[in-house]
Structures are given as C-alpha cells and as structure tokens.
Design a protein around this motif. Sequence first.
Motif, short mmCIF file in Angstrom:
data_model
loop_
_atom_site.label_atom_id
_atom_site.label_comp_id
_atom_site.label_asym_id
_atom_site.label_seq_id
_atom_site.Cartn_x
_atom_site.Cartn_y
_atom_site.Cartn_z
N ASN A 197 42.45 39.26 24.80
CA ASN A 197 42.67 37.94 25.40
C ASN A 197 42.82 36.84 24.35
N TYR A 240 41.16 48.12 26.86
CA TYR A 240 40.24 48.50 27.93
C TYR A 240 38.81 48.15 27.49
N GLY A 278 41.78 40.52 31.62
CA GLY A 278 41.73 40.83 33.04
C GLY A 278 43.14 41.13 33.53
N VAL A 279 43.27 41.66 34.76
CA VAL A 279 44.58 42.07 35.28
C VAL A 279 45.55 40.89 35.35
N THR A 280 45.08 39.74 35.87
CA THR A 280 45.97 38.58 36.00
C THR A 280 46.43 38.10 34.63
N GLU A 281 45.49 38.06 33.69
CA GLU A 281 45.86 37.64 32.32
C GLU A 281 46.86 38.60 31.69
N THR A 282 46.63 39.90 31.93
CA THR A 282 47.54 40.92 31.36
C THR A 282 48.95 40.72 31.89
N ARG A 324 41.63 51.00 40.13
CA ARG A 324 41.29 49.62 40.47
C ARG A 324 41.03 49.49 41.96
N ASN A 368 39.57 46.16 35.49
CA ASN A 368 40.54 45.50 34.61
C ASN A 368 41.47 46.48 33.90
N CYS A 369 41.46 47.73 34.32
CA CYS A 369 42.22 48.75 33.58
C CYS A 369 43.70 48.74 33.98
#
Length: 333
Positions: free
Chosen positions: A173, A202, A215-219, A296, A304-305
């Motif tokens: 991040n 991870y 996190g998923v949204t950030e990714t 998930r 968060n994977c």
Amino acid sequence: MAMPLRLSLRMGGYLLKQKLGRHEKFPLLVELEPLFACNLKCAGCGKIQQPHDVLKQRMPVEQAMAAIEECGAPMVSIAGGEPLMHPQIDELVRQLIARKKYVFLCTNALLMPKKIEKFTPSRYFAWVVHIDGLRDRHDESVCKEGVFDEAVAAIKMAKERGFKVNTNTTFFNTDTPQTVIDVMNYLNDDLGIDQMQISPAYAYEKAPDQEHFLGVTETRELFRKAFEGNRKRWRLNHSPLFLDFLEGKKDFACTAWGIPSYSLLGWQRPCYLMADGYTKTYKELIETTDWDSYGRGKDPRCANCMAHCGYEPSAVLATMGSLKESIRAARGS
Ligand code: SF4
Ligand code: SF4
C-alpha cells in the motif's frame, strides 16, 4: 496466461485432457519450496519465519521429483527461501526439464553470478527475479541496500547468456499507480524482461511487517489506474481475465487447488499463503481439504487476497470455458 505459444498449446492440451477425463480439480503449476532458508530478510516475508531446525533442511531431489510426478502438473515454480542456496538446485532443474516440465526458478538474484554456470538455457526454463520496485523502493522492500543493482546486473548477465528472464513484483500500500508504472516500464522497456508477474502482497500472519498490505478496493484502484494505456504494452505473465480481476472488472471464486504448494513440510493446505496443515500426497490434499470454505467472503484470512495462486487458475478455467476469452488469450500469445 499470456504465455509463449508453445507453452500455451501445451497447457491447452493439458486442460483438454483434464476435461475429457472429467477431473474437476487438477494442478496447473506447483509452487515447489525445496528449502525455507534465504540470504535476505525481507519485512513482508512469511517463509523465513520458520523454526531454525526447518530453516536448516534441504529437500532431497528424489523427494521433489516424486511429488511433481505424483501430481502431474506441467509447470513448476521453484521458490523458497532462496532456491540457489540449495546445493542440488541445478540437478533438480535438470531432472524437471528432462521430464518436459516448464520450470520457473524464483530468486532474489544475489547468487546468480556464482551459480549461473550450472544452468543451461532451455525453452523449458526461465529465471524469475524478484524486483519490487526501482532502486530505493526495492532495497527498502528487501531491507538491504545494493540488492536492486545486483539483481539488475544478474538479469543482464543471464539475458546475455541466452536465458529467458522473467520478473515477479509484489506491490504494497506504499505503492502508487506511478510507482507501478515506473517499475513496469523499466522492466518492460529498459531491461527487456521476457514476462513480468505482478502481485498485491498477501498479509502473511507470520510476516514481521503487517502494516503495508493492500485491501481489495485499494488493489483494484491501484491496478486500474496503473494499467490505463499500459496494460497491452507490458509483457505481463497473466491471463487477460486475471488482469481484469486485478482491476476489479471481473470477480472469481478461489481455486487454490490449481496452484498447490509443496514444501519440506508436505502439500500445504489450502495454498502457498496459508498453512492449515499438510498432507503427504496431492491426492490426499485434494480429497481431504474443504475447498468450499476458502476464498474471499468465506474465510476472514482470505479477505484481502487477490493472489495469483488462488485466482489465476480460476481465470485460466474461465478462459477455457469461453471461445471469446480463449481467442483473447491466444492473441496475447
Ligand atoms: S527474498 Fe524472498 S524468500 Fe528471501 S526473505 Fe525476501 S521474500 Fe523471503
Ligand atoms: S483466497 Fe485462496 S489463495 Fe488466497 S489465501 Fe485464501 S485460500 Fe489462499
């Protein structure tokens, strides 16, 4: 995956064979970890936290070959730890190639100058050098100054000797779309890397640094912005559907049985990233794991994977199930 044509055809044949044999779960690639010891101490690493007696062990070549034979995967990614610290690593690679397995040797590159003489270029073999960013960013990630320059020198040396060289880059991040673009442009355009693999880090439970995982949204946001105008240009070692997944355009269920992990401890349940026990055989792993309880939305540790070991097989299977996607993937080859 956007892979060389010969490998694409081999994988296509393998997948067809699984379909005709009505095999629901089968391995595409094995993550083989013949040791956990490493000559670096990266803050995000969950492997070097193993107890001292495990870190001292090296997997015998016969044991590794028996595991690969048993599961039948056409591709093997040798990781660790640092595989070049294994005294019989060249013999292991030779035996895998002799069985026409596609071998990816993952390394931090520090030992490549000393060990490269033991290896021969082959269409079945590629180095995969760990590069997490440009100089400062990479050296910070591996917690040691000078590693980036050594890795770049090793990549150039390997390419001069006729080897195929891939890279593997993990993003945290602390990355921005621009840091992603900068490192991918450098690898793609300046170093002429054959194929580049990317991964959001991870959050290993055992990793000393727990603050910097995405996190998923950030990714999704990170890759969507970084890919704009670049994705088609970069030689990414992923299927188009997996890249769609990273950008948030597609979602899949985890199919971690497609990229299983075999280490000194056995076949790891359920995947390379989490350890809910070990089995002696791939068959036992498949038959005794409750696969539906992972992914998930099912297991909080998976929240968060977006790692390729869980979702690249899902993308490859979705590609195979669609003529349109198969054509799209073939164009990438
Ligand atoms: S180079 Fe790889 S195995 Fe070694 S410490 Fe870093 S992440 Fe872990
Ligand atoms: S989502 Fe799948 S690949 Fe990711 S940690 Fe969970 S089981 Fe492993």
